[in-house]
Design an enzyme around this catalytic site. Structure first.
Site, mmCIF file in Angstrom:
data_model
loop_
_atom_site.group_PDB
_atom_site.id
_atom_site.type_symbol
_atom_site.label_atom_id
_atom_site.label_comp_id
_atom_site.label_asym_id
_atom_site.label_seq_id
_atom_site.Cartn_x
_atom_site.Cartn_y
_atom_site.Cartn_z
ATOM 1 N N ARG A 1 6.276 75.461 -6.734
ATOM 2 C CA ARG A 1 6.915 75.198 -5.454
ATOM 3 C C ARG A 1 8.310 75.806 -5.431
ATOM 4 O O ARG A 1 8.826 76.255 -6.441
ATOM 5 C CB ARG A 1 7.041 73.683 -5.230
ATOM 6 N N LYS A 2 8.885 75.738 -4.267
ATOM 7 C CA LYS A 2 10.203 76.327 -4.055
ATOM 8 C C LYS A 2 11.243 75.785 -5.047
ATOM 9 O O LYS A 2 12.086 76.520 -5.540
ATOM 10 C CB LYS A 2 10.642 76.007 -2.630
#
Length: 493
Positions: A251-252
RNA sequence: GGCCCCAUCGUCCAGUGGUUUAGGACAUCGGUCUUUCAAGCCGAAAACCCGGGUUCGAAUCCCGGUGGGGUCACCA
């Protein structure tokens, strides 16, 4: 004839998982002399954006994963953007509706959600209950009168099971009872992923679907669709996922995860491609630095692992360093130039002399850094005079009271030189050291600090030659003055 | 939770019943080279998830457990 595709949805930048899926497809196509198709799955109106399309394509091009057919260049089975293929989906849906393999469902999202919630509370699987399967015409009229817009669902067989034959995982069996009547056409008339994917893969004559493992559980639904539509399904290969260092889905918040970010940090596409290829694929022997051609030659799905892979920036960075050293210097200069310009160290259209100087600087610097971003930092003092002396260096090499005089002597030795090459400079310095009866380090370390502000870097004499006589003398003067002003006690300059 | 996938050093990969004192790479730690750093070279430490089987013999085959991941949307 092998035909594969990479089918991203333009709802974000290309992340390294997607990049690796694209890479495996590309390698497979090139290995078999087949065709690599790029298809944009933009049926999510809210999230899709043209800007993302451009960025994804730009990332793919940067990685060198050129496609043979795609939205920008067309091809025999286009269009290659799903939003432009709506008539095709509608026609296929009609076929299914006509055969009774699909039906309209008038349940609203709110009703569905409420029922799912209820099922969850009761500990049941939150599946669609099939209540619209056999609506009578009167009921349908009522829904229509109430302004309800139906979705289309596929009628999944009550019993039995579907087997997915996967090139990487073997046969995987799914009981039909775990599949519910999934939606293939949304109420806005756009197809859902599972449906558009099947229709397109068929019409685009895709022979091998190589995609991430997260799609494995979608595959039985898709196979059912192939059967209802009367198509023969392609071969499937579900490649393992790439996980973040904490073993969760990337994820980011896990730092740099998009190709774009790695590019901005100064990673080379060759290195990223090489690293990604090794994440889940074994090239056949223990050599890990492989040219693109070599990867194409060796690639096979049989050698793809089943285990999810945790990506390790450290190894990527090491590999990038390897490429920085192995690539022709001219090549490195070309890639590095934009980074030096962005940092304000070189002018935007660089003059030939500037590029020549950058090349000379990079020759030793590239041996000592692992990314182009690091190269900029490591080479800054070759372009700017306004550096400060590293605190640790000051403590170590500027502490001795005699150091100012020593540097002054060094300056004098240099001042007399007509030719300022590495050899001449070294000879002058060696002579001075012999004359003073001091070891090399005594003069070399303080000089490096005076000249670059740093304690590490290229060989000192090479560094001096690069800087040139004027700058060397000026920086030595500055250091002497700085030391004599007594600022050494206060720490950094 | 249901369903599905997976399980060898911290990480990425080898290993497909005996050739294994389980191999390579990154990272780590030593040493070497050297004006520093990096690179290079040499070396060290580091793993077969657990329990049952099958077999003369299991990291390798089977079963169970555990663990991790994926998926259960009018997202893809």
């Amino acid at each position: 004839m092998v035909r594969v595709r990479f089918a991203p949805s333009p709802t974000g930048s290309l992340h390294i998982g997607g990049a690796r899926t694209a890479l495996f497809n590309w390698l497979f196509a090139r290995h078999h002399g087949g065709t690599f198709v790029l298809r944009l799955e933009d049926t999510d109106l809210e999230r899709s954006a043209r800007a993302w399309e451009d960025q994804i394509m730009e990332s793919l091009r940067w990685l060198g994963l050129e496609w043979d057919e795609g939205p920008d260049r067309g091809g025999p089975v286009g269009p290659y953007r799903q939003s432009e293929r709506l008539e095709i989906y509608r026609a296929e849906v009609e076929k299914l509706l006509g055969k009774g393999a699909a039906y309209h469902c008038y349940c609203t999202p709110e009703e569905l959600e409420a029922r799912r919630e209820e099922a969850r509370r009761a500990g049941r699987a939150p599946r669609y209950d099939g209540r619209c399967r056999d609506l009578d015409p009167r009921q349908v009229e009522e829904f229509k009168a109430a302004g309800r817009r139906p979705v289309v669902r596929v009628r999944v067989p009550e019993g039995g099971a579907t087997v997915v034959r996967d090139l990487i995982r073997g046969e995987v069996l799914f009981e039909h009872e775990v599949l519910d009547d999934f939606i293939i056409m949304k109420s806005n008339g756009l197809p859902t992923y599972n449906f558009a994917c099947v229709v397109d893969d068929h019409h685009m004559r895709i022979t091998h679907v190589i995609r991430a493992e997260e799609h494995l559980s979608n595959t039985p639904r898709q196979i059912l669709l192939y059967q209802f539509l009367g198509y023969s399904p392609p071969l499937f290969a579900h490649v393992p996922m790439i996980l973040a260092p904490d073993r969760s889905k990337l994820r980011k918040r896990h730092g740099a995860t998009s190709v774009e970010e790695f590019r901005e940090l100064g990673y080379l596409p060759e290195a990223l491609v090489n690293y990604l290829a090794l994440l889940g694929w074994y090239p056949g022997d223990e050599e890990e630095i492989l040219s693109r051609e070599e990867m194409v030659r060796r690639f096979s799905l049989e050698a793809v692992a089943k285990t999810p892979a945790v990506y390790d920036v450290g190894k990527l960075t090491w590999m990038n360093g390897q490429y920085l050293r192995r690539l022709p210097l001219e090549e490195v200069v070309e890639r590095a130039l934009p980074f030096f310009q962005a940092a304000g160290l070189l002018r935007a259209p660089a003059a030939p002399e500037e590029v020549g100087y950058l090349k000379a600087v990079l020759a030793p610097v590239r041996e000592r850094v692992r990314t182009l971003g690091e190269a900029v930092e490591a080479a800054r003092y070759f372009f700017r005079d306004d550096f400060q002396y590293e605190e640790q260096g000051v403590k170590k090499y500027f502490r001795d009271p005699g150091v100012a005089d020593l540097l002054a002597r060094g300056r004098e030795a240099l001042a007399g030189l007509d030719t300022f090459g590495a050899e001449e400079v070294e000879r002058a310095y060696r002579d001075l050291m012999a004359q003073l009866g001091i070891p090399g380090k005594a003069l070399i370390h303080p000089t490096r600090l005076a000249l670059s502000g740093r304690t590490v870097g290229p060989g000192l004499f090479e560094l001096m030659a690069l800087l040139g006589k004027d700058r060397c003398l000026a920086r030595l003067d500055r250091a002497v003055a700085w030391l004599r002003s007594g600022r050494s006690v206060s720490g950094s300059g």
